[in-house]
Design a protein around this motif. Structure first.
Motif, PDB file in Angstrom:
ATOM      1  N   HIS A  96     -49.233  77.593  12.684  1.00 24.08           N
ATOM      2  CA  HIS A  96     -50.124  76.302  13.192  1.00 24.08           C
ATOM      3  C   HIS A  96     -49.840  75.988  14.669  1.00 24.08           C
ATOM      4  O   HIS A  96     -48.691  76.110  15.187  1.00 24.08           O
ATOM      5  CB  HIS A  96     -49.610  74.918  12.334  1.00 24.08           C
ATOM      6  CG  HIS A  96     -50.605  73.714  12.894  1.00 24.08           C
ATOM      7  ND1 HIS A  96     -51.896  73.713  12.793  1.00 24.08           N
ATOM      8  CD2 HIS A  96     -50.432  72.756  13.886  1.00 24.08           C
ATOM      9  CE1 HIS A  96     -52.254  72.681  13.433  1.00 24.08           C
ATOM     10  NE2 HIS A  96     -51.513  71.996  13.979  1.00 24.08           N
ATOM     11  N   SER A 136     -62.324  72.828   8.245  1.00 24.57           N
ATOM     12  CA  SER A 136     -62.101  71.799   7.058  1.00 24.57           C
ATOM     13  C   SER A 136     -62.174  70.516   7.593  1.00 24.57           C
ATOM     14  O   SER A 136     -61.394  70.154   8.362  1.00 24.57           O
ATOM     15  CB  SER A 136     -61.004  72.037   6.270  1.00 24.57           C
ATOM     16  OG  SER A 136     -60.774  71.182   5.289  1.00 24.57           O
ATOM     17  N   GLU A 138     -61.743  67.807   5.820  1.00 22.41           N
ATOM     18  CA  GLU A 138     -60.842  66.950   5.174  1.00 22.41           C
ATOM     19  C   GLU A 138     -59.444  67.119   5.702  1.00 22.41           C
ATOM     20  O   GLU A 138     -58.590  65.914   6.036  1.00 22.41           O
ATOM     21  CB  GLU A 138     -60.687  67.566   3.568  1.00 22.41           C
ATOM     22  CG  GLU A 138     -59.792  66.730   2.884  1.00 22.41           C
ATOM     23  CD  GLU A 138     -59.657  67.365   1.361  1.00 22.41           C
ATOM     24  OE1 GLU A 138     -58.567  66.729   0.703  1.00 22.41           O
ATOM     25  OE2 GLU A 138     -60.483  68.082   0.769  1.00 22.41           O
ATOM     26  N   ASP A 139     -59.256  68.474   6.269  1.00 19.13           N
ATOM     27  CA  ASP A 139     -58.084  68.664   6.940  1.00 19.13           C
ATOM     28  C   ASP A 139     -57.812  68.558   8.341  1.00 19.13           C
ATOM     29  O   ASP A 139     -56.738  68.394   8.988  1.00 19.13           O
ATOM     30  CB  ASP A 139     -57.247  70.082   6.647  1.00 19.13           C
ATOM     31  CG  ASP A 139     -57.163  70.333   5.093  1.00 19.13           C
ATOM     32  OD1 ASP A 139     -56.564  69.390   4.470  1.00 19.13           O
ATOM     33  OD2 ASP A 139     -57.504  71.092   4.483  1.00 19.13           O
ATOM     34  N   THR A 178     -53.781  78.263  11.653  1.00 16.88           N
ATOM     35  CA  THR A 178     -54.502  76.913  11.938  1.00 16.88           C
ATOM     36  C   THR A 178     -54.298  76.211  13.448  1.00 16.88           C
ATOM     37  O   THR A 178     -53.289  76.501  13.699  1.00 16.88           O
ATOM     38  CB  THR A 178     -54.036  75.976  10.563  1.00 16.88           C
ATOM     39  OG1 THR A 178     -52.601  75.837  10.886  1.00 16.88           O
ATOM     40  CG2 THR A 178     -54.104  76.753   9.341  1.00 16.88           C
TER      41      THR A 178
END
Length: 493
Positions: free
Chosen positions: A5, A111, A113-114, A131
């Motif tokens: 990440h 996404s 949501e994330d 990510t």
């Protein structure tokens, strides 16, 4: 599959990507970032292209970064000097330590949501995943796989070598040979005088003329100022002088196209003399800046023509044959080497497959926001330069906007920034108002622009400066959403 990440993933380690690295670590230093580069070297265009004489077609006071003065004597610089400039910038600021080479980014999915992008890249035969909260596309505007070459009749019959400038062979020896360069753009007018130094003769074969303007390779005023003022001050003065002159010239070309056209053609006639057929070979049918002007330093192209080592032929190809090219006029051009300087294959959004919450993003059906973000696509920007000025001017401003956006989201605790068209139906126009062949071939695949701000491209540095550096981020079009979760707020604090 495990993933790494980062706050920001930058795609591409060329001129734009290295600039993005500097802006991120200078203006948003609390954000982590990685640069994913598909090739094994820094430099992008300036490392990829190896053809003879490769150089900038913009002055280095505007093609250079705003934060790093260009200190060389030549304002119209050769490719190796520009490559060194980009690599020195990366090394001096530690940007090179953030680059992952041989990581070819293939796809990315968002996404909500994330509030994250998942980015997939291929390296050494395997797929790796990253990510990030923000995805910044800095991989340029054309495919590195190969340039555009038309399907020339009879090509297989030609007994010599056919090469494209994008994949120049290191073993090509053209000394003492007859060369035909097909094309009339920036690459062709660079190749012709350089190859003419050692070739028996170089012919530039064009279907139609292009505007060609001579300019001194060295900027006397810039060199004078640099000897007397601090380097950054001298650089900034010349940069703004060139920006303002470029804006003035473009505005005049739009306002009084015929007058500008006659002035450009008049300068060519002054170079080549009254007996040269300027009407046929250097008088385009379109107006100035409908296509990009070709810049030649120190009149090198015109000098080669006057010396007899180069010539221009304006005609259409009927067929290749064993010894060269037969034209529709009946003329035959003998050749040992044929160079197809016929353009690039444009590539939208760096060739990535993009999805947002499972929905595939179709670039050709998407509105462009301020020439850098896209309707309905959160937390993604792309660096794309000007068509009527240098690439880096717009890219520097885009980088500044991205860091402002990141800092605003951090300050407000919001994780998602999405351009939304609240106007409803809007007249759509091509992203670029340009009629060059390589642009027209690909424009249906590129995002569209609207008829008014912020969906309309200005192609104007002063207007973009106000819009990207100073205007409100929360402008009623950019939607900020997805509040940070409590744990994330604590981490941020």
């Amino acid at each position: 599959m495990a993933s790494e990440h980062f706050d920001v993933v930058v795609v591409g380690a060329g001129l734009s990507g290295v600039g993005a690295g500097w802006h991120l670590q200078t203006e948003a230093p609390d954000r982590s970032y990685v640069i994913l580069e598909g090739r094994d070297a820094i430099g992008g265009t300036w490392d990829l292209f190896r053809y003879p004489g490769i150089r900038s077609d913009s002055d280095m006071y505007t093609l250079g970064y705003a934060f790093k003065p260009w200190r060389e004597a030549k304002a119209i610089a050769d490719g190796p000097s520009i490559l060194k400039y980009v690599r020195d910038t990366a090394a001096e600021h530690g940007i090179d330590r953030h680059i992952r080479f041989r990581h070819q980014v293939k796809r990315a999915s968002w996404s909500t949501e994330d509030a994250l992008w998942t980015v997939e890249a291929e390296t050494e035969g395997r797929t790796v995943r990253f990510t990030c909260a923000f995805l910044f596309l800095c991989g340029g505007y054309y495919s590195y796989e190969g340039g555009y070459t038309p399907d020339f009749p009879g090509r297989e019959r030609f007994q010599g070598r056919v090469v494209h400038p994008q994949k120049w062979p290191s073993d090509l020896d053209y000394a003492g040979k007859k060369v035909v360069v097909i094309g009339s753009g920036a690459t062709a007018v660079t190749l012709v005088p350089e190859m003419a130094r050692t070739a028996a003769h170089v012919t530039m074969l064009q279907r139609s003329p292009t505007y060609v303007v001579s300019r001194p390779a060295e900027d006397k005023m810039a060199n004078w100022l640099r000897a007397r003022l601090p380097g950054k001050l001298a650089y900034d003065i010349v940069r703004w002088r060139n920006v303002l002159f470029g804006m003035y010239f473009f505005r005049m070309a739009r306002k009084k196209p015929e007058a500008v056209k006659q002035r450009i053609i008049g300068m060519v006639r002054e170079q080549l003399g009254p007996d040269y057929d300027v009407e046929t070979h250097f008088t385009p049918t379109y107006n100035p800046w409908d296509q990009r002007l070709c810049l030649v330093p120190d009149s090198d192209m015109f000098q080669a023509i006057k010396a007899g080592s180069a010539s221009v032929v304006t005609d259409h190809i009927e067929t290749f044959d064993e010894t060269g090219i037969r034209l529709k006029s009946g003329q035959h051009l003998d050749a040992d080497v044929i160079v197809t300087a016929t353009g690039l294959n444009l590539q939208v959004m760096n060739g990535l497959e993009l999805t947002v919450d499972g929905r595939k993003v179709e670039p050709g059906q998407t509105l462009s926001y301020k020439g850098m973000m896209y309707e309905g696509v959160p937390n993604l920007a792309s660096a794309f330069g000007y068509t009527n000025a240098s690439w880096t001017l717009k890219c520097d401003l885009t980088c500044e906007y991205v860091t402002r956006l990141l800092n605003h989201m951090r300050k407000t605790g919001l994780r998602q920034a999405t351009p939304r068209n609240r106007e409803g139906e809007m007249e759509l126009q091509p992203w670029l108002d340009f009629n060059s062949g390589y642009v027209l071939r690909a424009m249906d695949k590129f995002p569209k622009q609207g008829t008014k701000a912020p969906w309309r491209l200005h192609q104007n540095y002063a207007m973009d400066l106000m819009t990207l550096r100073y205007a409100k981020l929360d402008d009623g079009v950019m939607e900020f959403s997805n509040p940070a979760r409590p744990a994330m707020r604590m981490a941020a604090e």
